[in-house]
Write an enzyme that holds these catalytic residues in place. Structure first.
Site, PDB file in Angstrom:
ATOM      1  N   GLY A 148       0.833  -1.203   0.000  1.00 41.02           N
ATOM      2  CA  GLY A 148       0.000   0.000   0.000  1.00 41.02           C
ATOM      3  C   GLY A 148       0.863   1.247   0.000  1.00 41.02           C
ATOM      4  N   SER A 149       0.303   2.326   0.504  1.00 41.49           N
ATOM      5  CA  SER A 149       0.990   3.615   0.464  1.00 41.49           C
ATOM      6  C   SER A 149       2.156   3.659   1.465  1.00 41.49           C
ATOM      7  CB  SER A 149      -0.011   4.718   0.822  1.00 41.49           C
ATOM      8  OG  SER A 149      -0.558   4.444   2.098  1.00 41.49           O
TER       9      SER A 149
ATOM     10  N   CYS B 232       1.773   0.776  -8.803  1.00 39.38           N
ATOM     11  CA  CYS B 232       2.914   1.245  -8.017  1.00 39.38           C
ATOM     12  C   CYS B 232       4.091   1.532  -8.937  1.00 39.38           C
ATOM     13  CB  CYS B 232       3.285   0.213  -6.963  1.00 39.38           C
ATOM     14  SG  CYS B 232       3.496  -1.433  -7.640  1.00 39.38           S
TER      15      CYS B 232
ATOM     16  N   GLY C  82       2.607   2.060   5.246  1.00 45.63           N
ATOM     17  CA  GLY C  82       3.746   1.198   5.559  1.00 45.63           C
ATOM     18  C   GLY C  82       4.564   1.718   6.728  1.00 45.63           C
TER      19      GLY C  82
ATOM     20  N   GLU D 131       5.686  -3.476   0.727  1.00 47.03           N
ATOM     21  CA  GLU D 131       5.688  -3.150  -0.715  1.00 47.03           C
ATOM     22  C   GLU D 131       4.891  -1.863  -0.855  1.00 47.03           C
ATOM     23  OE1 GLU D 131       7.213  -4.649  -3.108  1.00 47.03           O
ATOM     24  OE2 GLU D 131       7.699  -6.622  -2.319  1.00 47.03           O
TER      25      GLU D 131
END
Ligand code: NAD
Length: 506
Positions: free
Chosen positions: A235-236, A291, A240, A257
């Protein structure tokens, strides 16, 4: 109400409106191309979370004893079942998150590919042997199952990111508990349904589990849960940073990630037609919601005008619309908040001196209910700086920078906080190898391409990025090691008492 034969689950709620809020215990999946509800899913609460975790833990105690190649047989059957359901599942991905159908199908194909890869891995979880410094001692390292693992996924890969994690975890002897994005609960329900049914029919219930809930109630519980030794979170960067700190606080393991701000460098000797095709796919594909989307173009000043002109035609003619319709190449953004983010970024780019070359507007398609925007190119001012370009806006905006020397271009590539994907287009081996330099002075990203765009990774290599992208690696190569614990063992097969480092204790 069409259920696509995949969502015949007690949690599937057909009678919902777009206004139904999570307070009612139901999350509604909205089709971003129409703004209309597809269906709802009942949310997990504390009690159902506890039940799922307990069952996953019990299943782990059984599953880890199943020999790895036999675990591979279950994953092989899963790959077969996913092949059978590729069309409806890929269509559901498109309906729920707005990817064009070919990308929706491609996403399911990625899970099938990783299932195939995992089957091979089920016979290749190689350890090492190493010489002991002591006589009649043997040393080895072996890889052991880790436990139930937690998988948190972003909305934009609602099937494949789960597949990357869950298929590898399964052959490694782990069970998994998946918390999907609340923007894509139906794909999660359908995907997990397929996996759980296959495993259960083969005698292994609860290897694949799903919890669908709010971040406050379920997400927080999950990241703090010591029964989950690994949290794999996609995610963002904002998410994270927080999740990483909570998991570190309990000394758990994280596989992060996170966001990217990816650049393509175009050298003057590049094949400009190839570079243009790759740049258009990388920047407008998935409506800029990967991403790995190309967000910055770093083009040599001698060819900048010519190259930007090559992009403008495809940008203006690319068909925007309902992603399941033939010929459409750009679907919608995920929701109205994403459209607001796009509008705000374009406004900031203008305020900061950027020039919008094409796009820049919200797009009215089929009555204006969907979340469509125009693919946008912004040239940065002569100062070659633009603050908004230094962060990730999850929308199709490409910022154009220029450079004089390759060293300068590489420094610009590396000048953002994230370090996910990067690319160079050149015909020169010298420039390509400079970009990939083994001394680490080239691209600082986890992914570095030559004459391919930033987006569209294959599953065979380890996928992930450095710096604020989180440092995690998933998918191919030796990424499987993240899902196991390593044990170094030493056996004294002689009769003498010997200590390492020549220590005497007699
Ligand atoms: P997001 O950060 O809003 O949400 C991601 C997931 O985190 C969701 O499941 C969300 O519910 C969960 N989450 C958020 N707060 C949490 C908390 N406190 N506890 C537990 N879970 C929590 O991201 P998004 O908008 O869904 O996805 C877009 C972002 O994801 C972009 O930044 C994109 O670059 C990134 N992304 C990265 C990769 C990669 O592999 N590097 C892949 C896909 C997407």
């Amino acid at each position: 109400m069409q259920t696509l034969g995949l969502c015949d689950d007690a949690r599937f709620v057909a009678d919902v409106t777009a206004e139904t809020s999570t307070d009612s215990g139901v999350v509604v999946s909205i089709n971003p191309a129409t703004g209309l509800p597809i269906a709802g899913v009942t949310l997990d609460d504390e009690a159902s979370y506890e039940k799922t975790l307990a069952r996953s833990r019990e299943a782990f105690l059984r599953w880890r004893k199943v020999p790895a190649p036999q675990r591979g047989l279950v994953v092989r059957a899963m790959g077969e079942e996913l092949r059978r359901f590729k069309n409806p599942l890929g269509t559901l991905v498109s309906l729920e998150v707005g990817k064009i159908l070919s990308e929706g199908l491609g996403e399911v194909q990625e899970t099938i590919d990783i299932a195939d890869f995992a089957v091979g891995l089920s016979r290749q979880q190689y350890g090492l042997t190493m010489p002991s410094e002591r006589p009649e001692h043997a040393m080895k390292e072996q890889w052991l199952p880790l436990g139930p693992i937690g998988i948190i996924t972003a909305f934009n890969f609602p099937n494949a990111v789960w597949g990357w994690n869950a298929m590898l975890a399964a052959v490694c002897g782990d069970t998994s508990v998946w918390k999907p994005s609340l923007l894509a609960p139906l794909t999660a329900l359908a995907s997990n349904r397929i996996a759980d049914r296959v495993a259960t029919e083969m005698g292994h219930p609860d290897v694949f589990s799903l919890v669908i809930g709010t971040d406050a109630l379920i997400g927080e519980r999950m990241i703090a849960d010591r029964r989950l030794p690994l949290i794999s979170a996609t995610g963002s960067c904002r998410m994270g940073r927080y999740v990483g700190s909570v998991v570190a606080g309990r000394l758990g393991r994280c596989l992060l990630e996170l966001g990217g701000n990816n650049a393509v460098i175009i050298e003057p000797d590049a094949d400009l037609d190839l570079a243009a095709k790759s740049t258009v796919f990388g920047s407008v594909g998935t409506c800029g919601q990967r991403c790995t989307t190309t967000r910055r173009l770093i083009v040599h000043e001698s060819i900048a005008d010519e190259f930007v002109a090559k992009l403008v035609g495809p940008y203006q003619s690319v068909k925007i619309g309902d992603p399941v319709q033939a010929g459409v190449l750009v679907g919608p953004l995920i929701n109205s908040a994403a459209v607001d983010g796009f509008v705000s970024a374009v406004a900031q780019a203008r305020e900061q001196g950027g020039e919008v070359v094409t796009g820049g507007n919200v797009a009215e398609i089929d009555g204006g209910k969907g979340y469509f925007v125009e693919p946008t190119i912004v040239r940065v001012p002569a100062s070659n700086t633009l603050a908004i370009a230094m962060s990730e806006t999850f929308a199709p905006i490409l910022y154009v920078f220029t450079y004089k020397t390759l060293d300068e271009a590489i420094a610009m590539n590396n000048a953002v906080d994230q370090g996910l994907s990067s690319a160079i287009f050149t015909s020169s081996v010298r420039s390509a190898e400079r970009f990939l330099s083994p001394s680490g002075t080239g691209s600082d990203c986890g992914l570095a391409y030559v004459n391919c765009g930033t987006s569209g990774a294959e599953i065979g290599g380890a996928f992930g990025g450095e710096k604020d992208t989180g440092g995690g690696r998933e998918s191919g190569s030796d990424a499987w090691k993240a899902y196991m614990r390593r044990q170094t063992s030493t056996t004294n097969f002689g009769t003498q008492f010997n200590l390492a480092q020549g220590i005497r204790f007699e």
